[in-house]
Motif scaffolding. Structure first.
Motif, PDB file in Angstrom:
ATOM      1  N   CYS A 151       0.860  -1.187   0.000  1.00 25.44           N
ATOM      2  CA  CYS A 151       0.000   0.000   0.000  1.00 25.44           C
ATOM      3  C   CYS A 151       0.899   1.241   0.000  1.00 25.44           C
ATOM      4  CB  CYS A 151      -0.913   0.006   1.224  1.00 25.44           C
ATOM      5  SG  CYS A 151      -2.012  -1.422   1.327  1.00 25.44           S
ATOM      6  N   PRO A 152       1.538   1.534  -1.130  1.00 24.26           N
ATOM      7  CA  PRO A 152       2.586   2.556  -1.168  1.00 24.26           C
ATOM      8  C   PRO A 152       2.105   3.971  -0.861  1.00 24.26           C
ATOM      9  CG  PRO A 152       2.096   1.727  -3.376  1.00 24.26           C
ATOM     10  CD  PRO A 152       1.351   0.857  -2.427  1.00 24.26           C
ATOM     11  N   LEU A 153       0.804   4.220  -0.914  1.00 23.05           N
ATOM     12  CA  LEU A 153       0.331   5.593  -0.681  1.00 23.05           C
ATOM     13  C   LEU A 153       0.133   5.920   0.795  1.00 23.05           C
ATOM     14  CD1 LEU A 153      -2.286   5.954  -3.580  1.00 23.05           C
ATOM     15  CD2 LEU A 153       0.010   6.953  -3.426  1.00 23.05           C
ATOM     16  N   PHE A 154       0.106   4.900   1.643  1.00 21.60           N
ATOM     17  CA  PHE A 154      -0.264   5.160   3.042  1.00 21.60           C
ATOM     18  C   PHE A 154       0.781   6.002   3.782  1.00 21.60           C
ATOM     19  CE2 PHE A 154      -3.308   1.286   3.808  1.00 21.60           C
ATOM     20  CZ  PHE A 154      -4.081   1.696   2.732  1.00 21.60           C
ATOM     21  N   VAL A 155       2.079   5.717   3.574  1.00 17.92           N
ATOM     22  CA  VAL A 155       3.108   6.464   4.311  1.00 17.92           C
ATOM     23  C   VAL A 155       3.122   7.945   3.924  1.00 17.92           C
ATOM     24  CG1 VAL A 155       5.581   6.730   4.760  1.00 17.92           C
ATOM     25  CG2 VAL A 155       4.542   4.465   4.854  1.00 17.92           C
ATOM     26  N   PRO A 156       3.172   8.259   2.609  1.00 18.30           N
ATOM     27  CA  PRO A 156       3.116   9.677   2.241  1.00 18.30           C
ATOM     28  C   PRO A 156       1.878  10.375   2.804  1.00 18.30           C
ATOM     29  CG  PRO A 156       3.614   8.315   0.319  1.00 18.30           C
ATOM     30  CD  PRO A 156       3.356   7.372   1.449  1.00 18.30           C
ATOM     31  N   LEU A 157       0.761   9.672   2.815  1.00 16.58           N
ATOM     32  CA  LEU A 157      -0.488  10.212   3.356  1.00 16.58           C
ATOM     33  C   LEU A 157      -0.308  10.604   4.824  1.00 16.58           C
ATOM     34  CD1 LEU A 157      -3.315  10.335   1.909  1.00 16.58           C
ATOM     35  CD2 LEU A 157      -3.890   8.222   3.094  1.00 16.58           C
ATOM     36  N   VAL A 158       0.207   9.668   5.599  1.00 10.61           N
ATOM     37  CA  VAL A 158       0.381   9.904   7.036  1.00 10.61           C
ATOM     38  C   VAL A 158       1.418  10.996   7.282  1.00 10.61           C
ATOM     39  CG1 VAL A 158       1.226   8.890   9.199  1.00 10.61           C
ATOM     40  CG2 VAL A 158      -0.359   7.594   7.757  1.00 10.61           C
ATOM     41  N   GLU A 159       2.513  10.952   6.538  1.00  7.16           N
ATOM     42  CA  GLU A 159       3.566  11.962   6.744  1.00  7.16           C
ATOM     43  C   GLU A 159       3.042  13.381   6.451  1.00  7.16           C
ATOM     44  OE1 GLU A 159       7.038  11.804   7.715  1.00  7.16           O
ATOM     45  OE2 GLU A 159       6.571   9.798   8.438  1.00  7.16           O
ATOM     46  N   GLN A 160       2.018  13.446   5.585  1.00  6.03           N
ATOM     47  CA  GLN A 160       1.404  14.755   5.331  1.00  6.03           C
ATOM     48  C   GLN A 160       0.324  15.088   6.352  1.00  6.03           C
ATOM     49  OE1 GLN A 160       0.284  15.331   1.047  1.00  6.03           O
ATOM     50  NE2 GLN A 160       1.658  13.593   0.777  1.00  6.03           N
ATOM     51  N   GLY A 161       0.133  14.185   7.296  1.00 11.53           N
ATOM     52  CA  GLY A 161      -0.851  14.454   8.348  1.00 11.53           C
ATOM     53  C   GLY A 161      -2.285  14.167   7.949  1.00 11.53           C
ATOM     54  N   ILE A 162      -2.453  13.514   6.790  1.00 12.14           N
ATOM     55  CA  ILE A 162      -3.824  13.210   6.338  1.00 12.14           C
ATOM     56  C   ILE A 162      -4.215  11.824   6.846  1.00 12.14           C
ATOM     57  CG2 ILE A 162      -5.341  13.047   4.322  1.00 12.14           C
ATOM     58  CD1 ILE A 162      -3.156  14.631   2.777  1.00 12.14           C
ATOM     59  N   ILE A 163      -4.873  11.793   7.987  1.00  8.88           N
ATOM     60  CA  ILE A 163      -5.222  10.481   8.559  1.00  8.88           C
ATOM     61  C   ILE A 163      -6.726  10.348   8.769  1.00  8.88           C
ATOM     62  CG2 ILE A 163      -2.955  10.192   9.637  1.00  8.88           C
ATOM     63  CD1 ILE A 163      -4.214  11.024  12.258  1.00  8.88           C
ATOM     64  N   ALA A 164      -7.480  11.290   8.260  1.00  4.45           N
ATOM     65  CA  ALA A 164      -8.948  11.199   8.312  1.00  4.45           C
ATOM     66  C   ALA A 164      -9.491  11.999   7.133  1.00  4.45           C
ATOM     67  CB  ALA A 164      -9.472  11.763   9.633  1.00  4.45           C
ATOM     68  N   GLY A 165     -10.798  11.840   6.893  1.00  6.66           N
ATOM     69  CA  GLY A 165     -11.431  12.616   5.826  1.00  6.66           C
ATOM     70  C   GLY A 165     -11.515  11.860   4.515  1.00  6.66           C
ATOM     71  N   GLU A 166     -12.128  12.519   3.552  1.00 10.11           N
ATOM     72  CA  GLU A 166     -12.487  11.894   2.273  1.00 10.11           C
ATOM     73  C   GLU A 166     -11.294  11.324   1.507  1.00 10.11           C
ATOM     74  OE1 GLU A 166     -15.276  13.479  -1.244  1.00 10.11           O
ATOM     75  OE2 GLU A 166     -15.537  14.526   0.683  1.00 10.11           O
ATOM     76  N   GLU A 167     -10.212  12.110   1.441  1.00  9.23           N
ATOM     77  CA  GLU A 167      -9.043  11.699   0.664  1.00  9.23           C
ATOM     78  C   GLU A 167      -8.447  10.411   1.259  1.00  9.23           C
ATOM     79  OE1 GLU A 167      -6.038  14.676   0.497  1.00  9.23           O
ATOM     80  OE2 GLU A 167      -4.716  13.493  -0.801  1.00  9.23           O
ATOM     81  N   ALA A 168      -8.251  10.420   2.577  1.00  4.08           N
ATOM     82  CA  ALA A 168      -7.713   9.240   3.250  1.00  4.08           C
ATOM     83  C   ALA A 168      -8.622   8.030   3.032  1.00  4.08           C
ATOM     84  CB  ALA A 168      -7.532   9.524   4.735  1.00  4.08           C
ATOM     85  N   GLU A 169      -9.922   8.249   3.165  1.00  2.97           N
ATOM     86  CA  GLU A 169     -10.884   7.139   3.002  1.00  2.97           C
ATOM     87  C   GLU A 169     -10.824   6.541   1.607  1.00  2.97           C
ATOM     88  OE1 GLU A 169     -14.756   8.430   4.321  1.00  2.97           O
ATOM     89  OE2 GLU A 169     -13.941   8.925   6.306  1.00  2.97           O
ATOM     90  N   LEU A 170     -10.760   7.420   0.610  1.00  2.69           N
ATOM     91  CA  LEU A 170     -10.737   6.948  -0.772  1.00  2.69           C
ATOM     92  C   LEU A 170      -9.469   6.137  -1.047  1.00  2.69           C
ATOM     93  CD1 LEU A 170     -12.430   7.231  -3.391  1.00  2.69           C
ATOM     94  CD2 LEU A 170     -10.798   8.991  -4.106  1.00  2.69           C
ATOM     95  N   ILE A 171      -8.341   6.654  -0.594  1.00  4.58           N
ATOM     96  CA  ILE A 171      -7.067   5.961  -0.850  1.00  4.58           C
ATOM     97  C   ILE A 171      -7.040   4.605  -0.136  1.00  4.58           C
ATOM     98  CG2 ILE A 171      -4.587   6.043  -0.330  1.00  4.58           C
ATOM     99  CD1 ILE A 171      -4.643   8.989  -1.103  1.00  4.58           C
TER     100      ILE A 171
END
Lengths: 272, 272
Positions: A143-163
């Motif tokens: 799941c290569p997108l999860f780390v960049p997501l978390v490092e950007q602080g995106i851990i909730a909301g629509e974008e996180a859910e979709l990914i």
């Protein structure tokens, strides 16, 4: 023993392990290094991961840490074996504790693992599990997108859910009953991950299990800290201190965390 | 490494650990000694427990076991420290794994422990927990009737329910959120015990946690069995083989277990 425990990660993810260590071992001092500047490690070459990981370890060794916790799955897959053979202090990785706990939890011997591309490619979990049991079946998914997501602080909301939803699609119809979060960043997405998994699946978080393992290793090596003084934790980042501090405060409630920005480049020391 | 893991207990209780070992570590061969003839250990003197435990260990050492698991809380409290210092192979007890897991599970740092009179008197759990955290509060209760009950095979029905209910009465109004079954016999009574505890309490079973700990220790000492052949388990009892076999079959589904009746009396070897 009064010395601190050293914890290293490619970035913020290892804080899931560090905060669990503080909770499960409140007497222990934690010295943390996050290599945020060069995060994520997942897509990097084995040689790069190896070099960066040793640089973090070398930094911690200057403080005479009593143990090294490699709180990064990618780095564990590459360096754990070598570090255990090279260093005189105990070294704990995040892969074995998760694999061992999965064996405790599973009823049908079918286990799924999600992680970075590097971790999944290394087959570290499959190897750890098959060394314990020949009957266990492992389904792995990067799941290569999860780390960049978390490092950007995106851990909730629509974008996180979709990914998360799209990433986990291949696991929708699996027969596994246990899933290992094979990356220390992923527990920050755990509520969303659980939402998009079949409801009967038990999710295992490396952070909690690694902290438990560290507690065992301290006991077996008689390394528990005796002193009654409050332990002084320290946090080092190769990135900027400010965003690290904000992340540590907002996501981990580490309100008084002292963050120190450092440069890692110990080329001369790395002729191992 | 092809050598077996040795497991010892005062009687049947350690089978909760042995069967968990078989489940979590299916490649490993288990050699089990149950001292049913002299069970229960709980009310015995420290010197008696020490002597009997060493007799069981000595019996297993004749098979060159690669590790000793003291699957009896009373014996762990008395002998673990000495055995770890004396033997060249790793020794795992049942107290530390339960204590460490309780620290992982508790949210309010209030932990209850039930065990035999010997275990509770030894304060082994309180000591293990306070060595990890100074803030943890431990409520201890001896339940001396539980082991005799289980050894007689009474693990359900009115009598068992009444004894469990009355024994646990002092814990009815506690503020603890986690309870450790500080005796390997107690998991056999777990459904009844859980029924008579406040519903928010998490019950920790030494058996599962000790097996998980053994798995860690095998890994850290590179002792995992590699061979693909089915492991051959052996069961020794100081009592009669027949009731042991019936118990192992009925309660633990060990249908093909080979039970060997033995005599332990190694007085000459015990000048340690």
């Amino acid at each position: 023993m009064d010395k601190p425990i050293g914890v290293i990660d490619s970035g913020y993810g290892g804080l899931t392990v560090a905060t669990e260590l503080m909770r499960q071992l409140p007497k222990e001092a934690i010295y943390y290094v996050g290599d945020s500047k060069r995060c994520p490690y997942g897509p990097r070459s084995v040689e790069e991961v190896r070099r960066y990981t040793w640089e973090m370890i070398d930094h911690l060794l200057t403080f005479e840490v009593k143990m090294i916790v490699i709180a990064c799955n990618t780095a564990t897959a590459v360096v754990l074996h070598e570090a255990r053979q090279t260093l005189a202090i105990p070294v704990v990785g995040v892969i074995q504790p998760g694999a061992i706990t999965a064996m405790k939890v599973t009823n049908n011997q079918q286990i799924a693992v999600i992680g970075t591309t590097g971790t999944i490619k290394s087959q570290a979990y499959s190897l750890a599990l098959s060394s314990i049991s020949e009957d266990v079946q492992v389904e792995s998914l990067a799941c290569p997108l999860f780390v960049p997501l978390v490092e950007q602080g995106i851990i909730a909301g629509e974008e996180a859910e979709l990914i998360v939803k799209e990433s986990l699609e291949p696991l929708q119809n699996g027969t596994y009953d246990t899933l290992i979060l094979g990356c220390t960043h992923y527990p920050l997405l755990k509520p969303i991950i659980e939402h998009y998994l079949p409801s009967h699946v038990t999710v295992i978080s490396s952070g909690e299990e690694t902290a438990r393992e560290v507690s065992s290793v301290l006991f077996h090596h008689s390394l528990n800290r005796k002193a009654g003084q409050m332990p002084q934790h320290r946090f080092f980042t190769t990135g900027e201190a400010k965003p690290f501090k904000a992340f540590a405060q907002d996501r981990f409630n580490l309100l008084s965390a002292k963050i120190e920005s450092i440069t890692l480049d110990h080329r001369l020391k790395l002729e191992r």
